[in-house]
Design an enzyme around this catalytic site. Structure first.
Site, mmCIF file in Angstrom:
data_model
loop_
_atom_site.group_PDB
_atom_site.id
_atom_site.type_symbol
_atom_site.label_atom_id
_atom_site.label_comp_id
_atom_site.label_asym_id
_atom_site.label_seq_id
_atom_site.Cartn_x
_atom_site.Cartn_y
_atom_site.Cartn_z
ATOM 1 N N ASP A 40 0.834 -1.198 0.000
ATOM 2 C CA ASP A 40 0.000 0.000 0.000
ATOM 3 C C ASP A 40 0.870 1.249 0.000
ATOM 4 O O ASP A 40 1.815 1.350 0.792
ATOM 5 C CB ASP A 40 -0.910 -0.019 1.238
ATOM 6 N N GLU A 82 1.352 -0.589 -5.230
ATOM 7 C CA GLU A 82 0.421 0.512 -5.416
ATOM 8 C C GLU A 82 1.258 1.784 -5.418
ATOM 9 O O GLU A 82 1.553 2.365 -4.368
ATOM 10 C CB GLU A 82 -0.629 0.567 -4.311
#
Length: 360
Positions: A40, A82
């Site tokens: 993330d 990401e």
């Protein structure tokens, strides 16, 4: 692996003990059976005072160290980056210049933003540029391509490719300023185009034949791109924006609704407002699954014709996509049949039209 994280004394940003604990967590879940871990906000994994703490060299060393740890014990487990950045800053998370291993998959946010830019402006040339600049060379890496996800459309991914004024215009367009779109503005730095939020169907107009044509166009192009396509939950049944609850206070919840299982079950039975979306989804997925032209190793080349039609050549299949709302002429290269409809291709493609033409 500690050597991968070493930096001059006094500036070490990752303590080896903390890193080993992070790796231990990854290996625990890999042993349970997890195949892919999503990193993330990967560009912010490391912080350094006095910098933007974004895409630091230490961050790439940390990713390489996590990859090395997994390679030693669970080499088949993949890392998904990401990294919602400009194209040149995303590539090192997949294919570092030094040839080392990093992540195997990354969100192709540049292609996603370029698809929406094409729909707002009718110009697919930026998408061609993005695809040209993001060709991968390793057999163990791939882009995760998508139309929407749980986050916003960040237009700055296309800086240096699309003029700033055009990006700001796209932001306004999908926020509903003089357009069919039903999205909302979200957030941005003062010097950047405002990001956009909204469910896929709502950004495409909500409902009606024009919305369905745009949905078919966008999904059909997505499935023709090189990479691993992903469809966000609810988009396959045209789930609209969630205008109630948390979205009233924080716009990012506009496109994070609870799944409408009643709508989904009705659509599966070819009933209700989600049924037309699901019919299109199933037809495109079935066509793609039945053609080796869309395999990961199959060639892919994109261009825009003089008449503004996007062409994606996948070898045995040539895809034509018209991001304009009026018909455009095409050179179909002889008598061809559209594998999506079974009908012979004509000399024009309708507004928001999509053709998958199989080579003889």
């Amino acid at each position: 692996m500690d050597d991968l994280l070493s930096v001059p004394m006094g500036s070490r940003l990752v303590e080896p003990a903390v890193f080993r604990e992070m790796l231990d967590v990854l290996l625990f879940w890999a042993n349970v059976g997890v195949d892919v871990f999503r990193l993330d906000s990967a560009p912010y994994l490391c912080k350094r005072q006095g910098t933007a703490s974004r895409n630091l060299p230490e961050t790439h060393r940390l990713v390489a160290a996590l990859r090395a740890g997994l390679d030693a014990v669970a080499p088949g487990v993949a890392l998904l980056a990401e990294a919602i950045e400009q194209t040149r800053e995303v590539l090192p998370y997949l294919e570092p210049a030094d040839g080392s291993r990093a992540c195997q998959i990354a969100y192709h946010n540049g292609a996603m933003a370029a698809l929406w830019t094409a729909l707002a402006t009718g110009d697919a040339a930026p998408l061609v540029t993005v695809l040209d600049r993001t060709r991968l060379t390793r057999p163990d890496t791939a882009w995760l391509t998508y139309l929407r996800c749980h986050d916003d459309i960040i237009w700055t991914a296309l800086r240096g490719i699309v003029p700033e004024a055009v990006l700001r215009g796209c932001s306004a367009f999908f926020a509903g300023e003089g357009s069919y779109a039903q999205g909302r503005s979200f957030q941005a730095r003062a010097d950047a185009p405002v990001a956009t939020v909204g469910m896929l169907a709502s950004l495409l107009g909500g409902e009606g034949e024009a919305t369905l044509a745009r949905y078919r166009l966008m999904l059909g192009v997505l499935l023709a791109l090189p990479g691993m396509p992903m469809l966000y939950m609810g988009d396959e049944i045209g789930l609209p924006n969630d205008d109630e609850g948390a979205a009233a206070l924080d716009a990012r919840w506009l496109h994070r609704p609870a799944m409408d299982w009643i709508r989904a079950e009705a659509a599966a039975g070819d009933a209700g407002p989600g049924a037309p979306f699901l019919r299109i989804t199933r037809a495109l997925l079935a066509a793609r699954a039945g053609s080796p032209a869309f395999a990961a190793a199959a060639p892919a080349r994109a261009e825009v014709t003089a008449d503004g039609v996007l062409v994606i050549d996948r070898g045995e299949v040539v895809v034509f996509a018209n991001f304009h709302d009026i018909a455009r002429p095409i050179d179909r290269g002889g008598d061809r049949t559209d594998m999506l409809t079974g009908a012979p291709a004509g000399e024009t493609i309708p507004g928001y039209g999509l053709l998958w033409l199989a080579r003889d």
